[in-house]
Design a protein around this motif. Structure first.
Motif, short mmCIF file in Angstrom:
data_model
loop_
_atom_site.label_atom_id
_atom_site.label_comp_id
_atom_site.label_asym_id
_atom_site.label_seq_id
_atom_site.Cartn_x
_atom_site.Cartn_y
_atom_site.Cartn_z
N VAL A 23 -22.00 44.26 7.43
CA VAL A 23 -20.40 44.22 7.59
C VAL A 23 -21.28 45.14 8.99
N HIS A 24 -21.43 46.37 8.94
CA HIS A 24 -21.76 47.46 10.23
C HIS A 24 -23.02 46.77 11.19
N GLY A 25 -23.55 45.63 10.81
CA GLY A 25 -24.59 45.72 11.55
C GLY A 25 -23.83 43.97 12.06
N ILE A 26 -23.32 43.47 11.49
CA ILE A 26 -22.83 41.63 12.22
C ILE A 26 -21.63 42.64 13.40
N ALA A 27 -21.51 43.29 12.67
CA ALA A 27 -19.79 44.11 13.64
C ALA A 27 -20.32 44.85 14.68
N ASP A 28 -21.88 45.00 15.15
CA ASP A 28 -21.72 46.45 16.18
C ASP A 28 -22.50 44.72 17.08
N PHE A 29 -23.27 44.07 16.07
CA PHE A 29 -23.92 42.17 16.77
C PHE A 29 -22.11 41.80 17.81
N VAL A 30 -21.70 41.43 16.72
CA VAL A 30 -21.09 40.56 17.22
C VAL A 30 -19.80 41.28 19.09
N LYS A 31 -19.81 42.83 18.78
CA LYS A 31 -19.07 43.42 19.40
C LYS A 31 -20.30 43.80 20.68
N VAL A 32 -21.44 44.11 20.94
CA VAL A 32 -22.16 44.11 21.77
C VAL A 32 -22.49 42.60 22.25
N LEU A 33 -22.83 41.35 21.87
CA LEU A 33 -22.17 40.86 22.18
C LEU A 33 -21.52 39.87 22.32
N ALA A 34 -20.48 40.17 22.73
CA ALA A 34 -18.65 39.04 22.85
C ALA A 34 -19.00 38.82 24.17
N ALA A 35 -18.60 37.81 24.42
CA ALA A 35 -18.62 36.53 25.67
C ALA A 35 -17.66 37.49 25.96
N ARG A 36 -16.12 37.91 25.64
CA ARG A 36 -15.00 39.01 25.85
C ARG A 36 -14.70 39.72 25.43
N PRO A 37 -15.17 41.32 26.03
CA PRO A 37 -14.59 42.12 25.06
C PRO A 37 -12.70 41.63 24.60
N LEU A 38 -12.06 42.41 23.63
CA LEU A 38 -11.10 42.11 23.01
C LEU A 38 -9.94 42.96 24.21
N PRO A 39 -8.51 42.00 24.37
CA PRO A 39 -7.88 43.22 25.24
C PRO A 39 -7.50 44.86 24.23
N ASP A 40 -7.01 45.91 24.79
CA ASP A 40 -6.73 47.17 24.68
C ASP A 40 -5.91 47.03 22.76
N VAL A 41 -4.57 45.58 23.43
CA VAL A 41 -3.30 45.83 22.02
C VAL A 41 -4.23 45.57 20.99
N ALA A 42 -5.58 44.43 21.27
CA ALA A 42 -6.22 43.89 19.73
C ALA A 42 -6.86 44.64 19.46
N ILE A 43 -7.45 45.78 20.17
CA ILE A 43 -8.13 47.03 19.75
C ILE A 43 -7.38 48.21 18.31
N VAL A 44 -6.39 48.21 19.42
CA VAL A 44 -5.39 48.82 18.59
C VAL A 44 -4.99 48.64 17.17
N ALA A 45 -4.64 47.00 16.89
CA ALA A 45 -3.88 46.12 16.27
C ALA A 45 -5.01 46.26 15.24
N GLU A 46 -6.78 46.26 15.43
CA GLU A 46 -7.60 46.19 14.71
C GLU A 46 -7.59 46.80 14.03
N HIS A 47 -7.72 48.92 14.72
CA HIS A 47 -7.86 49.84 14.05
C HIS A 47 -6.22 50.18 13.12
N VAL A 48 -5.29 49.74 13.55
CA VAL A 48 -4.45 49.92 12.63
C VAL A 48 -4.85 49.54 10.98
N GLY A 49 -5.47 48.33 11.67
CA GLY A 49 -5.63 47.17 9.94
C GLY A 49 -6.67 47.83 9.61
N LEU A 50 -7.58 48.77 10.05
CA LEU A 50 -8.84 48.75 9.37
C LEU A 50 -8.04 50.25 8.59
N LEU A 51 -7.46 51.05 9.46
CA LEU A 51 -6.81 52.51 8.74
C LEU A 51 -5.94 51.38 7.51
N ALA A 52 -5.14 50.85 7.36
CA ALA A 52 -4.00 50.06 6.20
C ALA A 52 -5.13 49.92 5.54
#
Length: 242
Positions: A187-216
């Motif tokens: 999971v760690h390797g794939i997560a790094d892979f898709v974040k480095v090679l994503a065609a477009r980065p996530l908008p800030d609001v989506a990144i905040v939501a993503e990490h709130v979800g990880l905290l939960a």
């Protein structure tokens, strides 16, 4: 006892950084591939340390997967999917395969060092929750190395420290809940892979939501883990094997 556990954890992380910096300097002439060499060396170092400390059984060994653990991996998969859908990935030099190999090695050595050796040291002196929190702080802080080893700006690096710490909480919570490190490596390797090679980065609001979800997710794993014994009938039911 607690001081020794923290000191030992810090020493492990500083040793990792020292080896990383030394190998990066020695392999500097390789250009992009220096990163591949660095992470290959760190992975060998992590494997040797885990073996020396006799941690293979505690990290899952060849334990068969459980249905419950696989279900708890779904949120990690959804997190990865956020970076791929709908725009997909874009190619970057030197190509998908070198990037995949390098980032899988990143996942391997970081998980073995942090969710393996460091978390084990901290659990010997602290409660599971405190060990998870402390190991995640160290995991986030290790990304301060980017100030020395890359040309990233200070604010960018500090943001990476914070977000990496949140990821570390979720990974460590899964680890203390299921004692199964190998899916975390993937999971760690794939997560790094898709974040480095994503065609477009996530908008800030989506990144905040993503990490709130990880905290939960981390909280949910820790809460459910406290309600069960270390070995549970549901956890022990393996996926059917032909």
């Amino acid at each position: 006892m607690r001081g020794r556990a923290v000191l030992g954890s810090v020493v492990v992380m500083l040793a990792r950084f020292a080896v990383m910096a030394a190998v990066a300097w020695l392999a500097g002439s390789l250009g992009w591939y220096a990163g591949l060499v660095v992470n290959a060396v760190l992975s060998l170092m992590a494997l040797a340390l885990v073996h020396r400390r006799g941690l293979w059984g505690r990290l899952g060994g060849v334990r068969p997967p459980s249905r419950l653990a696989l279900l708890w991996l779904i949120p990690f998969g959804l997190d990865i999917a956020l970076w791929v859908v709908p725009h997909g990935l874009q190619g970057k030099a030197p190509g998908f395969l070198p990037w995949a190999a390098t980032l899988l090695l990143v996942g391997l050595n970081e998980e073995l060092f942090v969710r393996g050796v460091v978390l084990d040291l901290l659990e010997s002196a602290y409660t599971r929750v405190m060990a998870v929190v402390l190991s995640s702080c160290l995991f986030g802080l290790q990304h301060l190395s980017n100030l020395v080893l890359t040309d990233r700006g200070t604010l960018d690096v500090l943001e990476n420290v914070l977000l990496s710490g949140v990821h570390g909480l979720a990974y460590a919570a899964f680890m203390v809940r299921f004692r199964w490190i190998w899916p975390l490596v993937v999971v760690h390797g794939i997560a790094d892979f898709v974040k480095v090679l994503a065609a477009r980065p996530l908008p800030d609001v989506a990144i905040v939501a993503e990490h709130v979800g990880l905290l939960a997710l981390a909280v949910a794993l820790l809460v459910t883990g406290r309600r069960r014994a270390s070995t549970d009938d549901d956890d022990a039911v393996p996926v059917a094997v032909a």
